[in-house]
Write an enzyme that holds these catalytic residues in place. Structure first.
Site, mmCIF file in Angstrom:
data_model
loop_
_atom_site.group_PDB
_atom_site.id
_atom_site.type_symbol
_atom_site.label_atom_id
_atom_site.label_comp_id
_atom_site.label_asym_id
_atom_site.label_seq_id
_atom_site.Cartn_x
_atom_site.Cartn_y
_atom_site.Cartn_z
ATOM 1 N N HIS A 170 31.732 42.803 39.271
ATOM 2 C CA HIS A 170 32.466 43.518 38.003
ATOM 3 C C HIS A 170 31.770 44.976 37.932
ATOM 4 C CE1 HIS A 170 35.523 40.433 37.434
ATOM 5 N NE2 HIS A 170 34.568 39.768 36.671
ATOM 6 N N ASP A 229 35.040 34.180 44.006
ATOM 7 C CA ASP A 229 34.876 34.125 42.371
ATOM 8 C C ASP A 229 36.378 34.098 42.118
ATOM 9 O OD1 ASP A 229 32.828 34.637 39.800
ATOM 10 O OD2 ASP A 229 34.951 35.478 39.658
ATOM 11 N N HIS A 267 37.770 35.731 39.550
ATOM 12 C CA HIS A 267 38.010 37.152 38.932
ATOM 13 C C HIS A 267 38.110 37.930 40.028
ATOM 14 C CE1 HIS A 267 36.518 34.370 35.757
ATOM 15 N NE2 HIS A 267 37.450 35.021 35.072
ATOM 16 N N ASP A 271 34.073 29.723 39.622
ATOM 17 C CA ASP A 271 35.085 29.659 38.438
ATOM 18 C C ASP A 271 36.539 29.532 38.693
ATOM 19 O OD1 ASP A 271 34.925 32.258 39.501
ATOM 20 O OD2 ASP A 271 34.179 32.907 37.366
#
Ligand code: 9RB
Ligand code: ZN
Length: 370
Positions: free
Chosen positions: A142, A179, A181, A267
């Site tokens: 991120h 991931d 996200h 995740d």
């Protein structure tokens, strides 16, 4: 097959503070609790790798600290200086969004994470190992050039990719981010660059808010070389298998990278507190086999996985163990949680999941091996 492996005890000392997401605040009703991104989850993964015996089959790659010049290939001087300054404060600071705290000395751990991703890319590019897993912390995907966010301080994968291009004679790199996200920081770092294909397989509109639609495709000369696969919440092993087969494999075959780097978060597993996907270790094994086959096809097998998120201290260690065992081709113990995760309904590919994958698959024809 020789598989490199990186872990350093300091990754387990990254201090995520006293609150579950933000600092504890009784007036706001936020009780003290270990942060969801507490490093014990990753330390437990390392310990399972050791206790299971897999560690004995891996080649330990020494960690190193990324230099400022290496971090500055991706990040602005203002961001690096702010992290350095806050790292000197008695209680540390925050990566940039108020829910990504780090403790005193946090700069040094973040620079060790980025440097260790570099070290693994050097080992794989230089053929001292065939592939490798860098279990680093804090995560990176991120982090934008000018700020950290979402528990990420520096973009470890982006720093390692730029190092490969600047120092190791590698031009075309594919980043596959599984991931749950969106890999917004990595997408931003390479948005206008056709030499780096970024593929992000993530839960639609999970984190960051409103980030990672299938319509984000890069800009300028890089148009077409960002590929987002936003999956509906509630997707299980079947949906992930279809995304790997219908988008990730053909996109990599079309691009023909010289190196594949995976932003490897766990995740999307069915026990994660920060997302709503259902997958089991079986799906991580299949994703790993998919990128291994692609690396064999165009990159002489050169494949580096770098740790990102994953917040179930119970299940992340098993997902990580089986992923690395697949990389190394070494059989290990069976996943004891698998009956709980894979035994529940939700693993069949649903029509709305197929539609989401097919929208991304339609964009693969624009990718060429330039
Ligand atoms: C808060 C918000 C989050 C939610 C999820 C992550 C996961 C990161 C990861 C990080 C921060 C929003 C607390 C939005 O695992 N990446 O791979 N925080 N979300 N607003 N607020 C107040
Ligand atoms: Zn994540």
């Amino acid at each position: 097959m020789t598989t490199g492996y990186v872990w350093h005890e300091l990754f387990g000392w990254h201090d995520t503070g006293s609150g579950p997401l933000f600092p504890a605040d009784p007036a706001a009703g936020i009780q003290p609790l270990a942060h969801l991104a507490h490093p014990d989850t990753k330390r437990r993964m390392h310990e399972l790798i050791a206790v299971s015996g897999l560690l004995d089959h891996l080649t330990r790659i020494p960690t190193r600290v990324a230099t400022e010049a290496e971090i500055l290939r991706v990040h602005t001087p203002e961001h690096v200086e702010r992290i350095q300054r806050e790292s000197g404060l008695p209680k540390g600071g925050d990566a940039g969004d108020g829910f990504s705290p780090f403790g005193k000395g946090g700069y040094d751990i973040a620079a060790l994470a980025a440097g260790s991703a570099i070290a693994m890319v050097e080992a794989v590019a230089g053929r001292s190992v065939d592939n490798g897993y860098a279990l680093v912390n804090p995560p990176g995907h991120h982090a934008l050039p000018g700020t950290g966010m979402g528990f990420c301080i520096f973009n470890n994968v982006a720093v390692a990719v730029r190092h490969a291009q600047a120092e190791l004679g590698i031009r075309r790199v594919a980043v596959v981010d599984w991931d749950v996200h969106h890999g917004n920081g990595t997408q931003a770092a390479f948005a206008d660059d056709p030499t780096v294909l970024t593929i992000s397989l993530h839960q639609d509109n999970c984190f960051p808010p409103d980030s990672g639609p299938v319509t984000d495709r890069g800009r300028g000369a890089g148009t077409g070389y960002d590929l987002n696969i936003p999956m509906p919440p509630g997707t299980g092993d079947g949906g992930y298998r279809y995304a790997a087969e219908a988008v990730i494999a053909p996109a990599l075959e079309a691009f023909r990278p010289e190196l594949i780097v995976v932003a490897s978060g766990f995740d999307a597993n069915g026990m994660d507190p920060l997302a709503r996907q259902l997958i089991s270790s079986r799906a991580f094994v299949h994703l790993t086999e998919t990128v291994m086959a692609a690396a064999d096809s165009s990159a002489g097998g050169r494949l580096v996985l770098v740790q990102e998120g994953g917040y179930s201290p119970v299940y992340v260690p098993f997902c990580g163990l089986l992923t690395i065992a697949t990389l190394a081709g070494v059989p290990v113990l069976e996943d004891p949680i698998l009956p709980i995760i894979a035994g529940q309904a939700g693993h069949e590919l649903e029509p709305h999941q197929k539609d989401a994958v097919d929208r991304a698959a339609a964009l693969v024809t624009d990718i060429t091996a330039g």
